[in-house]
Design an enzyme around this catalytic site. Structure first.
Site, short mmCIF file in Angstrom:
data_model
loop_
_atom_site.label_atom_id
_atom_site.label_comp_id
_atom_site.label_asym_id
_atom_site.label_seq_id
_atom_site.Cartn_x
_atom_site.Cartn_y
_atom_site.Cartn_z
N TYR A 107 44.66 18.62 41.44
CA TYR A 107 45.22 19.90 41.76
C TYR A 107 46.82 19.64 41.88
O TYR A 107 47.63 20.27 41.15
CB TYR A 107 44.93 20.39 43.09
CG TYR A 107 45.72 21.57 43.75
CD1 TYR A 107 46.11 22.76 43.09
CD2 TYR A 107 46.56 21.31 44.77
CE1 TYR A 107 47.11 23.41 43.39
CE2 TYR A 107 47.32 22.19 45.26
CZ TYR A 107 47.64 23.26 44.49
OH TYR A 107 48.59 24.23 45.08
N LYS B 223 49.77 20.86 39.24
CA LYS B 223 51.04 21.48 39.70
C LYS B 223 52.20 20.62 39.36
O LYS B 223 53.28 21.44 38.82
CB LYS B 223 50.95 21.77 41.09
CG LYS B 223 49.82 22.86 41.58
CD LYS B 223 50.11 24.15 41.16
CE LYS B 223 51.22 24.98 41.45
NZ LYS B 223 51.25 26.40 41.06
N THR C 105 53.79 23.79 44.99
CA THR C 105 53.31 23.17 46.19
C THR C 105 53.90 21.73 46.71
O THR C 105 54.51 21.23 45.76
CB THR C 105 51.80 22.89 46.19
OG1 THR C 105 51.38 22.27 47.21
CG2 THR C 105 51.51 22.10 44.83
N ASP C 106 54.13 21.71 47.89
CA ASP C 106 54.71 20.28 48.51
C ASP C 106 53.92 19.36 48.11
O ASP C 106 54.15 18.06 48.05
CB ASP C 106 54.85 20.16 49.85
CG ASP C 106 53.54 20.44 50.81
OD1 ASP C 106 52.42 20.69 49.98
OD2 ASP C 106 53.79 20.33 51.99
N GLU C 107 52.48 19.61 47.54
CA GLU C 107 51.65 18.28 47.48
C GLU C 107 51.91 17.68 46.15
O GLU C 107 51.71 16.44 45.87
CB GLU C 107 50.13 18.96 47.15
CG GLU C 107 49.69 19.67 48.32
CD GLU C 107 48.28 20.17 48.52
OE1 GLU C 107 47.49 19.50 47.82
OE2 GLU C 107 47.89 21.08 49.04
P1 NAD Z 1 44.59 31.71 45.52
O1 NAD Z 1 43.51 30.48 44.91
O2 NAD Z 1 43.97 32.24 46.66
O3 NAD Z 1 44.86 32.67 44.21
C1 NAD Z 1 44.97 32.41 43.08
C2 NAD Z 1 44.97 33.76 42.31
O4 NAD Z 1 45.25 33.25 40.73
C3 NAD Z 1 43.81 34.50 42.34
O5 NAD Z 1 44.22 35.62 42.52
C4 NAD Z 1 43.14 34.06 40.85
O6 NAD Z 1 42.13 35.08 40.31
C5 NAD Z 1 44.43 33.94 39.85
N1 NAD Z 1 44.03 33.19 38.75
C6 NAD Z 1 43.53 31.86 38.89
N2 NAD Z 1 43.42 31.37 37.59
C7 NAD Z 1 43.73 32.50 36.79
C8 NAD Z 1 44.00 32.57 35.19
N3 NAD Z 1 43.49 31.75 34.43
N4 NAD Z 1 44.70 33.66 34.82
C9 NAD Z 1 45.03 34.56 35.66
N5 NAD Z 1 44.93 34.68 37.07
C10 NAD Z 1 44.23 33.33 37.59
O7 NAD Z 1 45.80 30.72 45.55
P2 NAD Z 1 47.07 30.72 46.71
O8 NAD Z 1 46.71 30.36 47.84
O9 NAD Z 1 47.46 32.15 46.89
O10 NAD Z 1 48.20 30.37 45.93
C11 NAD Z 1 49.10 30.68 45.10
C12 NAD Z 1 50.06 30.01 44.43
O11 NAD Z 1 51.02 29.25 45.38
C13 NAD Z 1 49.58 28.88 43.54
O12 NAD Z 1 50.40 28.63 42.40
C14 NAD Z 1 49.38 27.62 44.58
O13 NAD Z 1 49.58 26.42 43.80
C15 NAD Z 1 50.61 27.79 45.40
N6 NAD Z 1 50.81 27.25 46.79
C16 NAD Z 1 49.77 27.48 47.60
C17 NAD Z 1 49.81 26.90 48.91
C18 NAD Z 1 48.60 27.58 49.87
O14 NAD Z 1 48.78 26.70 51.13
N7 NAD Z 1 47.82 28.09 49.61
C19 NAD Z 1 51.11 26.31 49.33
C20 NAD Z 1 51.98 26.03 48.43
C21 NAD Z 1 51.86 26.58 47.06
P1 TYD Z 2 42.97 22.60 52.76
O1 TYD Z 2 42.85 23.76 53.55
O2 TYD Z 2 41.80 22.34 51.81
O3 TYD Z 2 44.31 22.62 52.19
P2 TYD Z 2 44.98 21.34 51.60
O4 TYD Z 2 44.07 20.27 51.07
O5 TYD Z 2 45.78 21.82 50.29
O6 TYD Z 2 45.86 20.59 52.37
O7 TYD Z 2 42.79 21.44 53.90
C1 TYD Z 2 43.71 21.31 54.91
C2 TYD Z 2 43.49 20.06 55.63
O8 TYD Z 2 42.13 20.20 56.20
C3 TYD Z 2 43.38 18.72 54.61
O9 TYD Z 2 43.89 17.75 55.47
C4 TYD Z 2 41.63 18.72 54.43
C5 TYD Z 2 41.41 19.17 55.79
N1 TYD Z 2 39.76 19.94 55.57
C6 TYD Z 2 38.91 19.48 56.64
O10 TYD Z 2 39.08 18.60 57.40
N2 TYD Z 2 37.68 20.31 56.52
C7 TYD Z 2 37.38 21.33 55.77
O11 TYD Z 2 36.44 21.60 55.69
C8 TYD Z 2 38.55 21.72 54.75
C9 TYD Z 2 38.34 22.78 53.96
C10 TYD Z 2 39.69 21.05 54.87
#
Ligand code: NAD
Ligand code: TYD
Length: 347
Positions: free
Chosen positions: A153, A157, A128-130
């Site tokens: 988190y 990561k 992630t970019d975070e």
């Molecule tokens: P998500 O939470 O929707 O899915 C995570 C998946 O991992 C789920 O299917 C869960 O069952 C599985 N999982 C969790 N713990 C586990 C374990 N101990 N063993 C096996 N499986 C396990 O997450 P996402 O949003 O799809 O993100 C996927 C990846 O992309 C993550 O690594 C996250 O850090 C990265 N990412 C997400 C975003 C975003 O905006 N969602 C952005 C950048 C990077």
């Molecule tokens: P989120 O979807 O949790 O992603 P991330 O924290 O990984 O960026 O949140 C996106 C943005 O929205 C973040 O600045 C937090 C804000 N947010 C709210 O304002 N209200 C909400 O109920 C949630 C879940 C997030």
């Protein structure tokens, strides 16, 4: 190949893309099925002959080694993670276990299986970019930006990113990494900002905006992320990191106002109705102000670029949630989790 976290939001789109695009590759979806993992995300492809599901927890080193020995993958795409910042604030240890220890278990399993024979092998870590921290009004995160994670988190990561690079430098493990901005689109778990707001607007419930809603995120449509992962997995250079982003910055409040307008029109409500649901609530602890990604390396070297304008992507997302009420209710009620507990309790 093994794709971890393939039942989650992004992972399910990656699994679908690979299963359909590479019929000669056997795709093993390795997932623990936590609250965020939902096999309903994959019903359209789960009977394909090149798809296999393995329920496994990446924190269980022995089980992971067994799965690797069973399938002998040439490639790993690692997406499994605890992914929600708010949950990491209330329960950091689960994030350390899955995101750090789980990643090391996968690295060890790949290293043991490949045993120095790295020809045609690849371990791809999705991040992630975070990890780069928080920006002020100016500037973008580049691959060279220093790490400065600020939530449990992002710290977990960041730690996993360092370990993946350490295995590359120390043991020669062939790796790629990518760091992506906020994703949105179908199958997003409804506790995240966009799906939560769509659901609340539909049910005329308050839309909680943290603080003043001035925090900025760079949003990318999830299928564009899946395409970028395909590109990096197949064409990325060994040992390299690629930033992935939408070049699409929005303050939370502007994003939600746009979403309210879209939803008013889709639900046939007078314009301005949904915006009345906006409710400012207590800010998230340590809330990062701004994320913005410079993805020019990926665009220049590998020719990827985002395909959708945000308004179009947001409309598609709203349409998907309105058309998939059953999926949404299943997730909100937790029915699928109860089913998995029953289904897999004897294994
Ligand atoms: P998500 O939470 O929707 O899915 C995570 C998946 O991992 C789920 O299917 C869960 O069952 C599985 N999982 C969790 N713990 C586990 C374990 N101990 N063993 C096996 N499986 C396990 O997450 P996402 O949003 O799809 O993100 C996927 C990846 O992309 C993550 O690594 C996250 O850090 C990265 N990412 C997400 C975003 C975003 O905006 N969602 C952005 C950048 C990077
Ligand atoms: P989120 O979807 O949790 O992603 P991330 O924290 O990984 O960026 O949140 C996106 C943005 O929205 C973040 O600045 C937090 C804000 N947010 C709210 O304002 N209200 C909400 O109920 C949630 C879940 C997030």
């Amino acid at each position: 190949m093994i794709i971890t976290g393939g039942a989650g939001f992004i992972g399910s789109h990656v699994v679908r893309l690979f299963v359909n695009k590479y019929p000669d590759d056997r795709i093993v979806n390795l997932d623990k099925l936590t609250y965020a993992g939902n096999l309903e995300n994959l019903t359209d492809i789960d009977r394909k002959s090149n798809y296999v599901f393995e329920k496994a927890d990446i924190t269980d080193a022995g089980r992971i080694r067994d799965v690797f020995e069973k399938y002998c993958p040439d490639g790993v795409i690692h997406l499994a993670a605890e992914s929600h910042v708010d949950r990491s604030i209330s329960n950091p240890m689960e994030f350390i276990m899955t995101n750090v220890v789980g990643t090391v278990n996968l690295l060890n399993a790949a290293r043991a299986l490949w045993n120095g024979n790295f020809e045609g092998k690849r371990f791809y870590h999705v991040s992630t970019d975070e990890v780069y921290g928080s920006l002020g009004r100016e500037g973008f995160f580049a691959e060279t930006s220093p790490y400065d994670p600020r939530s449990p988190y992002s710290a977990s990561k960041a730690s996993s990113d360092h370990l993946v690079r350490a295995y590359h430098h120390t043991y020669g493990l062939p790796v790629t990494l990518s760091n992506c901005s906020n994703n949105y689109g179908p199958n997003h778990f409804p506790e995240k900002l966009i799906p939560l707001s769509i659901n609340n607007i539909k049910n005329s419930k308050p839309i909680p905006i943290y603080g003043k809603g001035e925090n900025v995120r760079d949003w990318l449509y999830v299928l564009d992320h899946a395409r970028a992962i395909d590109t990096v997995f197949h064409n990325g250079r060994n040992g390299e990191t690629y930033n992935i982003g939408g070049n699409n910055e929005w303050t939370n409040i502007d994003l939600i106002r746009l979403l309210c307008r879209i939803m008013d029109s889709k639900l046939g409500r007078p314009e301005g109705t949904s915006a009345q649901l906006i409710t400012f609530v207590k800010d998230r602890a340590g809330h990062d102000m701004r994320y913005a990604i410079d993805s020019s390396k990926l665009q220049r070297e590998l020719g990827w670029k985002p395909s959708l304008q945000f308004e179009e992507g947001l409309e598609k997302t709203a349409d998907w949630y309105l058309a998939n009420e059953k999926w949404l209710q299943g997730v909100i009620s937790g029915d699928y989790e109860k089913y998995y507990q029953k289904q897999y309790s004897s294994r």
